[in-house]
Design a protein around this motif. Structure first.
Motif, mmCIF file in Angstrom:
data_model
loop_
_atom_site.group_PDB
_atom_site.id
_atom_site.type_symbol
_atom_site.label_atom_id
_atom_site.label_comp_id
_atom_site.label_asym_id
_atom_site.label_seq_id
_atom_site.Cartn_x
_atom_site.Cartn_y
_atom_site.Cartn_z
ATOM 1 N N GLY A 13 -0.296 3.354 -11.274
ATOM 2 C CA GLY A 13 0.368 4.303 -10.395
ATOM 3 C C GLY A 13 1.316 5.244 -11.106
ATOM 4 N N GLN A 14 1.300 5.232 -12.446
ATOM 5 C CA GLN A 14 2.198 6.139 -13.164
ATOM 6 C C GLN A 14 1.855 7.593 -12.855
ATOM 7 O OE1 GLN A 14 1.688 6.406 -17.417
ATOM 8 N NE2 GLN A 14 3.770 7.150 -17.754
ATOM 9 N N GLY A 48 3.511 -9.005 -16.801
ATOM 10 C CA GLY A 48 4.472 -8.122 -16.156
ATOM 11 C C GLY A 48 4.210 -6.640 -16.270
ATOM 12 N N ASP A 49 4.978 -5.873 -15.477
ATOM 13 C CA ASP A 49 4.823 -4.429 -15.324
ATOM 14 C C ASP A 49 3.396 -4.066 -14.924
ATOM 15 O OD1 ASP A 49 7.456 -3.961 -15.747
ATOM 16 O OD2 ASP A 49 7.246 -2.946 -17.672
ATOM 17 N N ILE A 50 2.950 -4.686 -13.856
ATOM 18 C CA ILE A 50 1.652 -4.338 -13.284
ATOM 19 C C ILE A 50 1.715 -2.915 -12.751
ATOM 20 C CG2 ILE A 50 0.036 -4.831 -11.423
ATOM 21 C CD1 ILE A 50 2.252 -7.564 -12.811
ATOM 22 N N PHE A 51 2.805 -2.582 -12.089
ATOM 23 C CA PHE A 51 2.987 -1.240 -11.533
ATOM 24 C C PHE A 51 4.035 -0.473 -12.331
ATOM 25 C CE2 PHE A 51 1.651 -3.841 -7.841
ATOM 26 C CZ PHE A 51 0.479 -3.159 -7.512
ATOM 27 N N HIS A 52 4.005 0.850 -12.181
ATOM 28 C CA HIS A 52 4.979 1.689 -12.886
ATOM 29 C C HIS A 52 6.288 1.792 -12.117
ATOM 30 C CE1 HIS A 52 6.126 4.487 -15.986
ATOM 31 N NE2 HIS A 52 6.484 5.385 -15.087
ATOM 32 N N ASN A 58 -0.161 3.521 -2.151
ATOM 33 C CA ASN A 58 -1.287 2.738 -1.625
ATOM 34 C C ASN A 58 -2.462 2.770 -2.590
ATOM 35 O OD1 ASN A 58 0.061 2.017 0.724
ATOM 36 N ND2 ASN A 58 -0.703 3.763 1.882
ATOM 37 N N ALA A 59 -2.666 3.907 -3.257
ATOM 38 C CA ALA A 59 -3.769 4.019 -4.217
ATOM 39 C C ALA A 59 -3.567 3.054 -5.380
ATOM 40 C CB ALA A 59 -3.873 5.462 -4.723
ATOM 41 N N ALA A 60 -2.321 2.928 -5.866
ATOM 42 C CA ALA A 60 -2.049 2.018 -6.977
ATOM 43 C C ALA A 60 -2.232 0.561 -6.557
ATOM 44 C CB ALA A 60 -0.639 2.247 -7.504
#
Length: 399
Positions: A13-14, A48-52, A58-60
């Motif tokens: 999602g970055q 860790g750091d699955i998401f930004h 929602n897309a991420a």
């Protein structure tokens, strides 16, 4: 033998200079599923750091869910263990923890506590069949670790006490002498931070804070792959998160024969379909030369581009627009101009005393900062907007 994949810092999602990175992140996750399918490991550890961000789109989230399900389908007997990093929302990951168990995925967003608020150690000790034991610790600030029952220690000792208590309990339960793998998301002192985003404040710990008794520490947080002690490793990011992360991006396949044995590590390079390129890559050049190099790019090059420009004082007027126009018909994505001051300009850099700084008006400070960041002074409209915002803050402070 315990065989597992170590990966971390996906940063799904970055938003990269306004560009969505979903396509290349989806491609990486498909490559990861292929690696799992080919090597059939006993476990996959995501450190860790699955998401930004803590509030991913929602897309991420859909990308994450579909990826884990596809990876599970690639090797249904493989156990997947995911811990939260500092970029993740612990509560968000924990909210569907029990649902993920149905797909063989263990998710730990936060450090578990019992009814008395003490550490619930057992939830973090995860057996992987008769192959190995994973001790999984999600991100927490050192002072935020819970007390271990029976150990009343100061806040600055809680982290080390917690890790050692976990490993001691694991040792007491490890009657079959299985390999022990510790998962954690933190920054270890003396790590190689080259290319990492140093704007982010990192609280580093000594490797001794992780305790003893593990055969391999599967660490996340630092984006450059490296070994930081005899048994502790960062696998690094599978895709670069910034232009300065000029290193190999991969995931690690690790094999450990038994407890106390040393790990064997094989790196699997991840192909990035949209690489991050700086032009020129090493020494900066004048803007006109850099622009010429940009214009000569292959029209089908899909890279993200940063220009590496040397300036005496300011960039030429309209430099950003000219660079963007130069690639308008190309597939690459122009992102920014990195400015390096000439020796003459560095020699004339303004220095001021604290007294001089205190005499400056807020708009002057803001304008100087804007020049340092962009090479150009603020426009009249920007100065007007700043003054309005400053007045509103002053009004709130007086109320």
């Amino acid at each position: 033998m315990f065989k597992f994949i170590h990966t971390s810092d996906w940063h799904l999602g970055q938003n990269f200079y306004g560009y969505d990175r979903g396509e290349e992140q989806r491609d990486f996750l498909e490559q990861l599923a292929d690696i799992v399918r080919k090597h059939t490991p006993d476990a996959m550890l995501v450190s860790g750091d699955i998401f930004h961000t803590a509030a991913p789109s929602n897309a991420a989230v859909n990308l994450y869910v579909n990826a884990l399900l596809n990876i599970h389908d690639a090797c249904p007997m493989m156990k997947i263990i995911v811990i939260a990093g500092n970029h993740d929302s612990a509560s968000r990951l924990d909210s569907d923890r029990r649902l993920w168990q149905l797909a063989g995925v263990t998710v730990l967003g936060s450090i578990a506590r019992d009814k008395e608020g003490h550490a619930d150690l057992q939830r973090h000790i995860i057996p992987v069949g008769n192959k190995g034991i994973v001790v999984a610790v999600p991100f927490a600030y050192p002072a935020s670790f819970p007390q271990v029952a029976g150990n009343n220690v100061d806040r600055d000792l809680r982290q080390q006490t917690y890790f050692q208590a976990l490993l001691d309990r694991t040792t007491s339960q490890n009657t079959n002498h299985l390999p022990v793998v510790l998962m954690a998301h933190l920054a270890v002192n003396n790590s190689d931070f080259t290319g990492h985003d140093r704007d982010m404040k990192m609280e580093c710990v000594d490797i001794a804070a992780l305790g003893s008794g593990y055969d391999y520490a599967a660490l996340g947080h630092i984006h450059r792959p490296q070994q930081v002690s005899e048994r502790a490793y960062y696998c690094g990011t599978p895709l670069p998160v910034s232009f300065d992360e000029q290193c190999e991006h991969s995931v690690s396949i690790v094999e450990i024969d038994a407890h106390d044995a040393f790990p064997r590590i094989e790196t699997k390079r991840i192909n990035n379909i949209k690489p991050l390129h700086t032009i020129p890559p090493t020494e900066p050049t004048g803007f006109d030369k850099a622009l010429e190099m940009l214009q000569q790019l292959n029209p089908n090059d899909r890279s993200y581009i940063r220009l590496n420009v040397q300036v005496e004082r300011f960039l030429p007027t309209g430099a950003q627009e000219r660079a963007a126009q130069a690639v308008k018909e190309k597939k690459c994505r122009f992102c920014e101009i990195k400015k390096t001051a000439t020796a003459i300009e560095r020699h004339h850099t303004t220095h001021m005393t604290v007294e001089q700084f205190n005499k400056m008006q807020p708009i002057d400070i803001a304008n100087q900062y804007f020049i340092d960041r962009t090479g150009n002074p603020m426009t009249a409209r920007q100065q007007e907007m700043f003054n309005h915002a400053f007045q509103e803050v002053e009004k709130d402070n007086r109320q």
